[in-house]
Design a protein around this motif. Sequence first.
Motif, PDB file in Angstrom:
ATOM      1  N   ARG A  85       0.831  -1.212   0.000  1.00  0.00           N
ATOM      2  CA  ARG A  85       0.000   0.000   0.000  1.00  0.00           C
ATOM      3  C   ARG A  85       0.861   1.257   0.000  1.00  0.00           C
ATOM      4  NH1 ARG A  85      -2.647  -2.731   4.281  1.00  0.00           N
ATOM      5  NH2 ARG A  85      -4.447  -3.933   3.578  1.00  0.00           N
ATOM      6  N   GLY A  86       2.169   1.108  -0.182  1.00  0.00           N
ATOM      7  CA  GLY A  86       3.049   2.264  -0.149  1.00  0.00           C
ATOM      8  C   GLY A  86       3.224   2.835   1.247  1.00  0.00           C
ATOM      9  N   ARG A  87       2.968   2.045   2.258  1.00  0.00           N
ATOM     10  CA  ARG A  87       3.114   2.518   3.643  1.00  0.00           C
ATOM     11  C   ARG A  87       4.583   2.460   4.050  1.00  0.00           C
ATOM     12  NH1 ARG A  87      -0.412  -2.139   6.148  1.00  0.00           N
ATOM     13  NH2 ARG A  87       1.027  -3.170   4.725  1.00  0.00           N
ATOM     14  N   PRO A  88       4.980   3.289   5.021  1.00  0.00           N
ATOM     15  CA  PRO A  88       6.385   3.260   5.466  1.00  0.00           C
ATOM     16  C   PRO A  88       6.801   1.897   6.014  1.00  0.00           C
ATOM     17  CG  PRO A  88       5.202   5.116   6.481  1.00  0.00           C
ATOM     18  CD  PRO A  88       4.187   4.330   5.702  1.00  0.00           C
ATOM     19  N   GLU A  89       5.866   1.135   6.552  1.00  0.00           N
ATOM     20  CA  GLU A  89       6.235  -0.159   7.152  1.00  0.00           C
ATOM     21  C   GLU A  89       6.330  -1.295   6.132  1.00  0.00           C
ATOM     22  OE1 GLU A  89       3.487   1.631   7.761  1.00  0.00           O
ATOM     23  OE2 GLU A  89       1.812   0.369   8.417  1.00  0.00           O
ATOM     24  N   ASP A  90       5.896  -1.071   4.895  1.00  0.00           N
ATOM     25  CA  ASP A  90       5.918  -2.168   3.918  1.00  0.00           C
ATOM     26  C   ASP A  90       7.320  -2.762   3.715  1.00  0.00           C
ATOM     27  OD1 ASP A  90       3.191  -2.029   3.560  1.00  0.00           O
ATOM     28  OD2 ASP A  90       3.305  -0.836   1.728  1.00  0.00           O
ATOM     29  N   PRO A  91       8.360  -1.932   3.512  1.00  0.00           N
ATOM     30  CA  PRO A  91       9.693  -2.521   3.294  1.00  0.00           C
ATOM     31  C   PRO A  91      10.169  -3.353   4.496  1.00  0.00           C
ATOM     32  CG  PRO A  91       9.683  -0.207   2.669  1.00  0.00           C
ATOM     33  CD  PRO A  91       8.375  -0.470   3.358  1.00  0.00           C
ATOM     34  N   ARG A  92       9.897  -2.875   5.690  1.00  0.00           N
ATOM     35  CA  ARG A  92      10.338  -3.623   6.881  1.00  0.00           C
ATOM     36  C   ARG A  92       9.599  -4.956   6.982  1.00  0.00           C
ATOM     37  NH1 ARG A  92       7.828  -3.866  11.509  1.00  0.00           N
ATOM     38  NH2 ARG A  92       6.591  -1.991  11.106  1.00  0.00           N
ATOM     39  N   LEU A  93       8.310  -4.947   6.702  1.00  0.00           N
ATOM     40  CA  LEU A  93       7.535  -6.193   6.777  1.00  0.00           C
ATOM     41  C   LEU A  93       8.027  -7.190   5.735  1.00  0.00           C
ATOM     42  CD1 LEU A  93       3.971  -4.710   7.371  1.00  0.00           C
ATOM     43  CD2 LEU A  93       5.294  -6.092   8.993  1.00  0.00           C
ATOM     44  N   LEU A  94       8.334  -6.702   4.537  1.00  0.00           N
ATOM     45  CA  LEU A  94       8.829  -7.615   3.499  1.00  0.00           C
ATOM     46  C   LEU A  94      10.211  -8.151   3.888  1.00  0.00           C
ATOM     47  CD1 LEU A  94       8.241  -8.968   0.801  1.00  0.00           C
ATOM     48  CD2 LEU A  94       9.337  -7.016  -0.335  1.00  0.00           C
ATOM     49  N   ALA A  95      11.072  -7.297   4.392  1.00  0.00           N
ATOM     50  CA  ALA A  95      12.407  -7.753   4.835  1.00  0.00           C
ATOM     51  C   ALA A  95      12.272  -8.792   5.944  1.00  0.00           C
ATOM     52  CB  ALA A  95      13.241  -6.562   5.306  1.00  0.00           C
ATOM     53  N   ASN A  96      11.322  -8.588   6.840  1.00  0.00           N
ATOM     54  CA  ASN A  96      11.108  -9.555   7.924  1.00  0.00           C
ATOM     55  C   ASN A  96      10.785 -10.949   7.377  1.00  0.00           C
ATOM     56  OD1 ASN A  96      11.509  -7.565   9.806  1.00  0.00           O
ATOM     57  ND2 ASN A  96       9.347  -7.353  10.382  1.00  0.00           N
ATOM     58  N   CYS A  97      10.040 -11.012   6.285  1.00  0.00           N
ATOM     59  CA  CYS A  97       9.713 -12.318   5.681  1.00  0.00           C
ATOM     60  C   CYS A  97      10.983 -13.079   5.344  1.00  0.00           C
ATOM     61  CB  CYS A  97       8.914 -12.135   4.390  1.00  0.00           C
ATOM     62  SG  CYS A  97       7.241 -11.542   4.637  1.00  0.00           S
ATOM     63  N   TYR A  98      11.946 -12.383   4.738  1.00  0.00           N
ATOM     64  CA  TYR A  98      13.194 -13.045   4.338  1.00  0.00           C
ATOM     65  C   TYR A  98      14.016 -13.420   5.569  1.00  0.00           C
ATOM     66  CZ  TYR A  98      11.997 -12.062  -0.448  1.00  0.00           C
ATOM     67  OH  TYR A  98      11.356 -12.074  -1.659  1.00  0.00           O
ATOM     68  N   THR A  99      14.160 -12.477   6.488  1.00  0.00           N
ATOM     69  CA  THR A  99      14.987 -12.757   7.676  1.00  0.00           C
ATOM     70  C   THR A  99      14.385 -13.875   8.516  1.00  0.00           C
ATOM     71  OG1 THR A  99      15.700 -10.462   7.695  1.00  0.00           O
ATOM     72  CG2 THR A  99      16.053 -11.707   9.713  1.00  0.00           C
TER      73      THR A  99
END
Length: 173
Positions: A85-99
């Motif tokens: 949704r273009g939210r500031p938390e989107d990149p962190r949430l996606l990175a969390n999936c990988y980590t």
Amino acid sequence: MDPTRRLETRQGDITQLSVDAIVNAANQTLKGGGGVDGAIHRAAGPELLAECRTLGGCPTGEARLTRGYRLPARYVIHTVGPVYRGRPEDPRLLANCYTNSLILARDHGICSIAFPAISCGVYGYPIDEACKIAVDTCAAFITANEAIEKIVFMLFSDKDLAVYSQYLKNHAG
Ligand code: AR6
């Protein structure tokens, strides 16, 4: 050794891969769906859904491990990407999936793992942005974790493969 040498791109169906674990781009229910999730459940057989039902779902950014059943891969790691949704938390949430997927892999002695382009289908994450997050996060993890020998980025389309291959080339310098 340059950690990016342990990262590779391939094109095709992730369900066919003989690696220790494949990652599923699931939803929070873990009860199956379309896209890569549907393909993994079809190939693994109904025992996979039965095990998933025991897990009680999975929040966005987290990961859960099951057996692979009829898949060539021994394990499936299910993770839930963010709906873009273009939210500031989107990149962190996606990175969390990988980590979080890689932490599970490491803790189960998994040496080779394949990821699809999490969130880049139905969940609408732009491939260029998602690719940077995927590669940077995985490169950082394997730099610190020698036991992970190989990470495969399994891309479905020509375009997605080109985006990843180009970024990986530049990243490796
Ligand atoms: N092998 C590798 N990649 C694949 C395959 C496959 N067999 N099939 C599709 N892809 P998506 P999301 C690619 O939509 O965006 C599901 O219904 C696809 O081209 O599968 O995280 C879940 O249950 C795309 O690049 O996952 C959730 O509800 C990438 O995999 C929702 O979709 C991810 O696309 C999750 O959405």
